[in-house]
Design a protein around this motif. Structure first.
Motif, PDB file in Angstrom:
ATOM      1  N   ASN A 151      37.885  44.581  37.099  1.00  9.44           N
ATOM      2  CA  ASN A 151      39.149  44.645  37.841  1.00  9.44           C
ATOM      3  C   ASN A 151      39.608  46.085  38.044  1.00  9.44           C
ATOM      4  O   ASN A 151      39.992  46.478  39.153  1.00  9.44           O
ATOM      5  N   ASP A 178      41.256  44.365  30.654  1.00  8.45           N
ATOM      6  CA  ASP A 178      40.875  44.359  32.061  1.00  8.45           C
ATOM      7  C   ASP A 178      41.037  42.962  32.662  1.00  8.45           C
ATOM      8  O   ASP A 178      41.506  42.817  33.795  1.00  8.45           O
ATOM      9  N   GLN A 179      40.652  41.940  31.922  1.00  9.67           N
ATOM     10  CA  GLN A 179      40.840  40.570  32.411  1.00  9.67           C
ATOM     11  C   GLN A 179      42.317  40.290  32.696  1.00  9.67           C
ATOM     12  O   GLN A 179      42.669  39.657  33.698  1.00  9.67           O
ATOM     13  N   GLY A 183      43.490  41.931  35.716  1.00 12.37           N
ATOM     14  CA  GLY A 183      43.044  41.110  36.826  1.00 12.37           C
ATOM     15  C   GLY A 183      44.013  39.978  37.143  1.00 12.37           C
ATOM     16  O   GLY A 183      44.237  39.635  38.317  1.00 12.37           O
ATOM     17  N   ASP A 212      45.711  39.605  40.757  1.00 15.83           N
ATOM     18  CA  ASP A 212      45.570  38.367  41.516  1.00 15.83           C
ATOM     19  C   ASP A 212      46.931  37.843  41.962  1.00 15.83           C
ATOM     20  O   ASP A 212      47.103  37.377  43.098  1.00 15.83           O
TER      21      ASP A 212
END
Length: 519
Positions: free
Chosen positions: A32, A282-283, A286, A290
């Motif tokens: 991301n 990082d997730q 993301g 989004d």
């Protein structure tokens, strides 16, 4: 007061090394942030203030940390530059933007002293007020103002990085109730110790780090060259020195192959947990991206990502398992499987920090490049058109205030709440966003008597116990060729400039009570 002004998302990682992100040469999975980098602009010579509290004070105020009162940590040293909290003579990004009609939110870590985020301009806060704590213990994280809605987590479901993101998404959703833009300071406490992460994330990395820190450093160096983060002829620095917390033990990081196999397994697990924390962060970034994208807000949102200091070497090659004593425990067999869980506490030590700082010298605390250099990503489709480009010009956390004032049209006050406010120290990054030329600048550093000054291509760096060293950063970013004896006049000029800055910003007089910086 409408949404045609940009939303501001300022993301700060905690103790992230210069080369940890994939887009800066690392092997950790950060898709991301890497996509943000590919669609935006990367700065390779952007500076923080070497430690969490000073960097956060500078980021929030647009001043050098000593001017804001946080030259060290949150203890009050009773001199103007080291009060341990944000002084009345500074104003925060939140205070400036709130006056101009922005919603102001902080989810994550505060750590700039006794006057909390609500007192300093933030409408809503979720996170930790101090510096570090368990990622698994919900009780350590608070919601302010008291009584505002917060998430509930079942037993075993809480993990701080996820919870910080949950509340950040709530704040963004709240901002959509009217046409006012928002400023979200998303200040993750990852990957700061204690190193703790879900098992499924840790498992991704255990094999990766079995090759050891020497091989990881070599591989990162080559990727950084291929990415043009560093020059093609940049050498790998020798393994760095380290000092313990009391600075009475000093040594060099050992070759990986010289380490006992049991110790290697322990160290591999520590680095795997660290990488897992970065991956999970990082997730979560993301998730935020989004949400912004799905609501059609990405084009007009200025996103900045950076780290508050270099990689954390505290306090020797083995790391610690008890913050108070800095004791290390060698984990073997079934104990290895427990590492990173709710009942454990680890750092990863100076050897891995050396790898995470590749190829720079030293780490967190220091005025050398490894201590003060952060990856910086700037993403703003409406204004930053340099997609995937890399910018090597120097900048500093003091520039965030000037940049955000510039792009929002907000007013930086001369007076706030009856107090005269110091003028901004930084310069707007907007010309860099647009690819315009900017003049040469001078930046100065001091933390715990580790010092530095950068002026154009020249850099003076100083470890507390050592003399000043001179480097030409244009062809020696790794600070390996000390030119002090070759250019003695230049050294004296730069020292005088640093001393004038130290007197002006509040570094003096405290630093002189323990060590005389003049050689």
């Amino acid at each position: 007061m409408t949404k045609n002004r940009p939303n501001i998302l300022l993301i700060l990682a905690d103790d992230l090394g210069f080369s940890d992100l994939g887009s800066f040469g690392g092997e950790i999975l950060t898709p991301n942030l890497d996509q943000l980098a590919m669609d935006g602009l990367r700065f390779t010579q952007f500076y923080n203030s070497a430690r969490c509290c000073p960097s956060r004070a500078s980021l929030l105020s647009g001043l050098y940390p000593h001017q804001a009162g946080v030259g060290e940590m949150t203890e009050d040293r009773e001199t103007p530059g080291y009060r341990g909290f944000l002084k009345d003579q500074c104003v925060t990004l939140a205070e400036v933007l709130k006056e101009d009609g922005y919603h102001t939110y902080l989810s994550g870590k505060w750590h700039v002293g006794k006057h909390g985020p609500i007192e300093r301009g933030f409408d809503d806060f979720y996170g930790l007020l101090g510096g570090f704590t368990s990622f698994w213990d919900k009780k350590e994280y608070i919601r302010l103002p008291e009584g505002r809605p917060e998430h509930n987590y079942a037993e075993g479901e809480f993990y701080a990085t996820d919870a910080i993101t949950d509340h950040a998404l709530d704040f963004i959703e709240d901002s959509r109730e009217d046409d006012h833009p928002y400023f979200l300071y998303l200040a993750y406490n990852a990957p700061h110790f204690p190193l703790q992460a879900p098992k499924e994330e840790i498992a991704k990395y255990e094999k990766v780090y079995e090759k050891g820190w020497d091989k990881i450093r070599e591989e990162r160096l080559e990727r950084m060259k291929n990415l043009q983060i560093i020059d093609e002829d940049t050498p790998l620095t020798p393994r760095s020195e380290y000092w313990n917390r009391d600075r009475d033990i000093h040594g060099l990081n050992p070759p990986w192959d010289s380490i006992d196999p049991d110790r290697q397994k322990d160290l591999v697990k520590r680095m795997a947990i660290y990488a897992a924390m970065v991956d999970r962060m990082d997730q979560n970034i993301g998730r935020v991206l989004d949400n912004i994208r799905e609501n059609g807000e990405l084009d007009n949102t200025l996103i900045l990502f950076c780290s508050d200091n270099g990689a954390c070497a505290e306090w020797d090659p083995w790391g610690f398992d008890n913050w108070m004593t800095t004791s290390n425990f060698l984990h073997r067999k079934e104990d290895l499987d427990k590492m990173g869980g709710p009942d454990t506490y680890h750092s990863y030590g100076s050897g891995w920090a050396n790898a995470c700082s590749t190829p720079l010298m030293f780490y967190k605390h220091y005025g050398h490049e490894g201590g003060i250099s952060t990856p910086l990503i700037a993403h703003w489709p409406e204004q930053v058109k340099r997609n995937g480009e890399i910018d090597h010009r120097p900048g500093h956390f003091i520039d965030f205030m000037a940049t955000i004032v510039d792009v929002t049209g907000a007013t930086y006050p001369e007076n706030y709440n009856g107090h005269n406010i110091l003028p901004m120290e930084g310069e707007s990054l907007k010309p860099a966003f647009l690819g315009k030329n900017t003049p040469q600048r001078t930046f100065c550093f001091e933390h715990e008597q580790h010092c530095g000054i950068r002026q154009g291509k020249w850099k003076l760096s100083k470890v507390r116990e050592k003399d000043w060293e001179l480097y030409n950063i244009n062809n020696d970013r790794t600070e390996t060729h000390n030119l002090k004896d070759t250019y003695p006049v230049l050294v004296e000029e730069l020292k005088r400039t640093w001393e004038e800055w130290a007197k002006r910003t509040g570094v003096y007089p405290r630093i002189l009570t323990k060590v005389e910086v003049k050689d």
